[in-house]
Design an enzyme around this catalytic site. Sequence first.
Site, PDB file in Angstrom:
ATOM      1  N   TYR A  35      56.796   3.879  -4.706  1.00  0.00           N
ATOM      2  CA  TYR A  35      55.617   4.287  -4.230  1.00  0.00           C
ATOM      3  C   TYR A  35      54.820   3.380  -3.501  1.00  0.00           C
ATOM      4  CZ  TYR A  35      50.917   6.115  -3.630  1.00  0.00           C
ATOM      5  OH  TYR A  35      49.624   6.139  -2.997  1.00  0.00           O
ATOM      6  N   ASP A  88      57.990   4.414 -13.920  1.00  0.00           N
ATOM      7  CA  ASP A  88      56.827   5.294 -13.432  1.00  0.00           C
ATOM      8  C   ASP A  88      57.755   6.820 -13.419  1.00  0.00           C
ATOM      9  OD1 ASP A  88      55.781   7.031 -11.737  1.00  0.00           O
ATOM     10  OD2 ASP A  88      54.997   5.420 -10.506  1.00  0.00           O
ATOM     11  N   ARG A  96      32.841   5.803 -21.858  1.00  0.00           N
ATOM     12  CA  ARG A  96      33.636   4.638 -20.950  1.00  0.00           C
ATOM     13  C   ARG A  96      34.999   4.039 -22.164  1.00  0.00           C
ATOM     14  NH1 ARG A  96      32.566  -0.354 -20.999  1.00  0.00           N
ATOM     15  NH2 ARG A  96      30.499  -0.268 -20.351  1.00  0.00           N
ATOM     16  N   LYS A 149      50.122  14.474 -10.018  1.00  0.00           N
ATOM     17  CA  LYS A 149      51.047  15.261  -9.392  1.00  0.00           C
ATOM     18  C   LYS A 149      51.604  16.477 -10.472  1.00  0.00           C
ATOM     19  CE  LYS A 149      51.069  11.683  -6.654  1.00  0.00           C
ATOM     20  NZ  LYS A 149      50.080  11.700  -5.712  1.00  0.00           N
TER      21      LYS A 149
HETATM   22  N1  PLP Z   1      53.547   6.492  -8.655  1.00  0.00           N
HETATM   23  C1  PLP Z   1      54.103   7.393  -7.759  1.00  0.00           C
HETATM   24  C2  PLP Z   1      55.256   7.614  -7.850  1.00  0.00           C
HETATM   25  C3  PLP Z   1      53.218   8.285  -6.910  1.00  0.00           C
HETATM   26  O1  PLP Z   1      54.017   8.876  -6.083  1.00  0.00           O
HETATM   27  C4  PLP Z   1      52.066   7.857  -6.694  1.00  0.00           C
HETATM   28  C5  PLP Z   1      51.262   8.576  -5.863  1.00  0.00           C
HETATM   29  O2  PLP Z   1      51.758   9.063  -4.910  1.00  0.00           O
HETATM   30  C6  PLP Z   1      51.406   6.977  -7.809  1.00  0.00           C
HETATM   31  C7  PLP Z   1      52.139   6.325  -8.587  1.00  0.00           C
HETATM   32  C8  PLP Z   1      49.925   6.683  -7.694  1.00  0.00           C
HETATM   33  O3  PLP Z   1      49.144   7.765  -8.234  1.00  0.00           O
HETATM   34  P1  PLP Z   1      47.812   8.288  -7.844  1.00  0.00           P
HETATM   35  O4  PLP Z   1      47.774   8.676  -6.594  1.00  0.00           O
HETATM   36  O5  PLP Z   1      47.403   9.080  -8.989  1.00  0.00           O
HETATM   37  O6  PLP Z   1      46.716   7.010  -7.839  1.00  0.00           O
END
Ligand code: PLP
Length: 388
Positions: A107, A178, A55, A203
Site C-alpha cells: 500500500y 498486513d 487513551r 476495510k
Molecule cells: N494497509 C493496506 C493494505 C491498505 O490498503 C491501507 C489503506 O488503504 C492501509 C494499510 C492503511 O489503512 P488506513 O487507511 O486505515 O490508515
Amino acid sequence: MGFSIETRCQHLADEQSTNSQNSKDHYGAISYPIYQTATFAHPAVGESTGYDYSRLQNPTREHVENVVAALEEGACALAFSSGMAAISALMEMFRPGDHLIVDADLYGGSIRLFEHITRKNGIEFTRVNCNEEELEPFITGRTRAVFIETPTNPMMNVTDIRELANTAKRHGLLLIVDNTFLSPYFQNPLKLGADIVVHSGTKFLGGHNDTIAGFVVTNDEAVGEELRFIIKTTGAGLSPFDSWLILRGIKTLAVRMERAQENAGKLSCWLEEQEIIKKVIYPGLPSHPGYEIMKKQCSGFGTMLTFETESKNAALAILKNVRLISFAESLGGTETLITYPITQTHADVPENVRQKNGITDCILRMSVGIEKIEDIIADLNNAFASIL
Ligand code: PLP
C-alpha cells in the site's frame, strides 16, 4: 476456540474479556455499549475499576480488541485510530540502526511512512519482491523484521507465508503480515507462523466505508506489552464510537466476504473475455502465479482484483463513465469501488518504484462489493462502450 469464524463474528468474544466488568454485565444488551467517556472514577486511592482514562483503555475498545484477537486466533490485539496508526506504532518498536526487509509492492501509505518518517528515525529498509526473491541475501546483522502484504496492494502478488515465516525464524526476525486484503475471514497469518498481523480495520472489518480504524494482533506477549505502552504514550487508540462501528461491521463479515468474493470471481472471468483488457490479476484465477499458494494458505481468494487496460485513455474513460461503481479510494466496503493507483493510493510512491512494481497509467484496481453481479458488469460494460 471451538466455534467457527462465522459464529465468532456473531458472538463477539465476551467470554474472552480480560476484565470481569467488561463481560456479560451490560443489562443484557445484545449490542455492546459505547462507553463514551474520557475518564473513569476511582473507588479509592490505589483502586481502579480496571479503566482509568480512555487513551489507555476503554471497555468498548477492549471489547473490539478481544473480538479481533479471536478472529485472528491471536493472544492479543490492539485497536488504533487507523491502519497507518497501527503500522506507525509497529515502527516505534525499532531503534536507529535497525534494518527491515519490506515487500516491494505495498500500500502506498506504508511505502510513504517507511520512506519519509521511519527512515528519518534511523531505520533502514530494503525492498524485496518477497513473492519471488530469496530473502537470505538481504538479511544483515541489523535486520529485525520482514513486513509483507499478501496479496499485495495493488498488484496482488502472493507470498507463501509459511515458507517466509520459516526463513524469518531461522534468522530471529519478526514476520509482520498486513492482512487487510483478505481479512481474518479468509486468512490467518499467525496460524501460518507470522508473529504480527496488521489490519486496516477501515476495510473489511468495518465493511461499510463509514469509519477509519487499524489493528495489530500478535501471540507474542512482549510485543503486545510494548505496543500497549506505545498506544498509551502516543495516544493513537481507537475511539469508543469507532470501536463500536467496527464491532457492528464484524457481525456481517462472513456474509459480506462470501458474497463479494463470489462477485469478484464472476467479474474476473468476465473481464478476462473483454478485448480492451490486457490482463486481469485476481488470485482466484488459475492463471494467477499465486493461485496454488492461495489454495494452500487461505480459505478464499478475496474480493480485490486489478486489471490492465489497453491504454491510459481507456483507463480514464472507464473512471469517467462508471455510474453504479464509485471512483474512490479505499476498499472492503459493501459498495463496489474502482481506484486509479497511480494518482490515488500510490501517488506518493516514487515513479521508479511504481514502474518496477508495474503500476502504470493503465492499471485499475477494484474492490468488488455485494451488489448484484449483473449490475456491476452492466455498469462496466457501458463504461467500456464509451472507449470503442
Ligand atoms: N494497509 C493496506 C493494505 C491498505 O490498503 C491501507 C489503506 O488503504 C492501509 C494499510 C492503511 O489503512 P488506513 O487507511 O486505515 O490508515
